[in-house]
Write a protein that holds these residues in place. Sequence first.
Motif, short mmCIF file in Angstrom:
data_model
loop_
_atom_site.label_atom_id
_atom_site.label_comp_id
_atom_site.label_asym_id
_atom_site.label_seq_id
_atom_site.Cartn_x
_atom_site.Cartn_y
_atom_site.Cartn_z
N ALA A 103 0.83 -1.20 0.00
CA ALA A 103 0.00 0.00 0.00
C ALA A 103 0.87 1.25 0.00
N THR A 104 1.96 1.22 0.76
CA THR A 104 2.87 2.36 0.79
C THR A 104 3.55 2.55 -0.56
N GLU A 105 3.97 1.44 -1.19
CA GLU A 105 4.57 1.53 -2.51
C GLU A 105 3.60 2.16 -3.51
N ALA A 106 2.34 1.74 -3.44
CA ALA A 106 1.33 2.30 -4.33
C ALA A 106 1.19 3.81 -4.11
N GLN A 107 1.18 4.21 -2.85
CA GLN A 107 1.02 5.63 -2.55
C GLN A 107 2.25 6.43 -2.99
N ILE A 108 3.43 5.82 -2.85
CA ILE A 108 4.66 6.50 -3.26
C ILE A 108 4.65 6.80 -4.75
N ILE A 109 4.44 5.77 -5.57
CA ILE A 109 4.54 6.00 -7.02
C ILE A 109 3.38 6.85 -7.52
N GLN A 110 2.24 6.79 -6.83
CA GLN A 110 1.13 7.67 -7.22
C GLN A 110 1.48 9.12 -6.95
N GLU A 111 2.11 9.40 -5.81
CA GLU A 111 2.44 10.77 -5.46
C GLU A 111 3.63 11.29 -6.27
N LEU A 112 4.60 10.43 -6.57
CA LEU A 112 5.79 10.91 -7.29
C LEU A 112 5.45 11.28 -8.73
N ASP A 113 4.71 10.44 -9.44
CA ASP A 113 4.21 10.77 -10.78
C ASP A 113 5.28 11.46 -11.63
N HIS A 114 6.30 10.70 -11.99
CA HIS A 114 7.46 11.24 -12.71
C HIS A 114 7.72 10.40 -13.95
N PRO A 115 8.15 11.02 -15.06
CA PRO A 115 8.36 10.25 -16.30
C PRO A 115 9.44 9.19 -16.21
N ASN A 116 10.31 9.25 -15.20
CA ASN A 116 11.34 8.23 -15.04
C ASN A 116 11.05 7.30 -13.86
N ILE A 117 9.78 7.25 -13.45
CA ILE A 117 9.32 6.32 -12.42
C ILE A 117 8.10 5.59 -12.98
N ALA A 194 18.45 -1.47 -29.47
CA ALA A 194 19.62 -2.16 -30.00
C ALA A 194 20.86 -1.75 -29.23
N VAL A 195 21.96 -2.42 -29.52
CA VAL A 195 23.18 -2.24 -28.76
C VAL A 195 23.69 -0.80 -28.79
N HIS A 196 23.48 -0.08 -29.89
CA HIS A 196 24.01 1.28 -30.00
C HIS A 196 22.97 2.35 -29.66
N GLU A 197 21.77 1.94 -29.26
CA GLU A 197 20.74 2.91 -28.89
C GLU A 197 20.79 3.20 -27.39
N ASP A 198 20.34 4.39 -27.03
CA ASP A 198 20.31 4.79 -25.62
C ASP A 198 18.95 4.45 -25.02
N PRO A 199 18.91 3.68 -23.94
CA PRO A 199 17.63 3.30 -23.34
C PRO A 199 16.95 4.48 -22.64
N VAL A 200 15.63 4.47 -22.68
CA VAL A 200 14.82 5.35 -21.83
C VAL A 200 14.29 4.48 -20.70
N ILE A 201 14.49 4.92 -19.46
CA ILE A 201 14.23 4.03 -18.32
C ILE A 201 13.22 4.63 -17.35
N ARG A 202 12.67 3.72 -16.53
CA ARG A 202 11.82 4.12 -15.41
C ARG A 202 12.25 3.29 -14.19
N VAL A 203 12.39 3.95 -13.07
CA VAL A 203 12.75 3.28 -11.82
C VAL A 203 11.51 2.62 -11.23
N ALA A 204 11.67 1.38 -10.79
CA ALA A 204 10.54 0.60 -10.26
C ALA A 204 10.86 0.07 -8.86
N ASP A 205 9.88 -0.58 -8.28
CA ASP A 205 9.98 -1.32 -7.02
C ASP A 205 10.42 -0.45 -5.85
#
Length: 381
Positions: A103-117, A194-205
């Motif tokens: 429940a706390t994890e759910a509340q955290i990511i709901q409140e942070l609301d960030h393109p890299n999360i 691909a190997v030479h492309e730059d990843p776009v990421i999101r932090v989880a968990d």
Amino acid sequence: MPASAVRKHYCSRCLNTFSEDIDQCPNLSCRRQKPARGWGVIFAEGDLFDRTYRIHKMLAVGGAGVTYVARELDGDNEEVGPKLAIKVLLAARDQGPYVRRLATEAQIIQELDHPNIVQYLGFVHRAGHSPYLLTRFESGGSLLDHMRRVGTLTVKQAALVGRQICWALEKAHEKDIVHRDLKPENVLLTREVAVHEDPVIRVADFGIAKVQGSLGTNLTRVGAFVGTPHYAAPEQFVGGAVTESADVYGVGALLYFTMTAKHVVRFADRIDPEDSFQLLCDNLPPQLERPSDPPDVVERMQTVLAAAMEVDPLARCTVVELDEMLQAVATDQDPVVPRHSRTVASGVDVAPVASVLGVAAAAESLPPPSRAHRPTAPAPA
């Protein structure tokens, strides 16, 4: 359900899994009789979940729950909307602190609301059903999956990934949230590259994040080890205060692994925490070896790792400073290393190890350092 899909059961005592609905757990060290409400169920492809979602596949099984990929169903039983990740607590974990953590994890990511999360989509907790958290499914898999596909990252790729993690952490730290478990498995790619492309990421968990203030209370007992040993900061091994500085170290340890496929201390997850602490002290900062990258670029990243992975948490750079140094690496500039003093308010010089054991423990009672306000950086296109 497809003919090839097999629904598995599990014993909620030992978490052993088995295909048949048997009367006794086959684990010889358990041998539990089938409970009155039946064995726990791991859903298979095509199964309906909570009468609302159709399971596509199982992503992972952890000590507390199972994560699936699914899609929502409309009134005609047709799949609609994007793919979702559903994190469901195991039957043996659907009460007490496990529910509070989810429940706390759910509340955290709901409140942070960030393109890299990871994006919050819902949390369900009602009588008669295991609680579950809904987030957007990221099709690129984890950073570890990406490394298995294409190999290690170049120094500049690691710098760009590190910057995105820093942007996510800046938002979290503004809310007095410390992730505490940064590792390649908890960094997701929005799509396969691909190997030479730059990843776009999101932090989880954010399941073991340390939360202060309005979001809740700390659910971890004092002195308990929390995190993943290969990426944990030294103070996490000896019961020191875990502050934002531990996340900075975690970014450094994670980036070192993405560039080398090596950990600072081998088998840190199999040895005593105090031994791991001493080995870390003896091997920090790690030596970055990247023969395939230009020597000057490697040297710049080595400087960044040294600033982020100091033994003394008070001597590490901040997440904002780490972002700025990684930007310098990515743009072929020399990073400006901040000069942090290893002194306490009394002016007495403190050795790094003593700081981890003593001064860091006192840091929790001090107000957080002031941060220069700046807008949240968007995820790269």
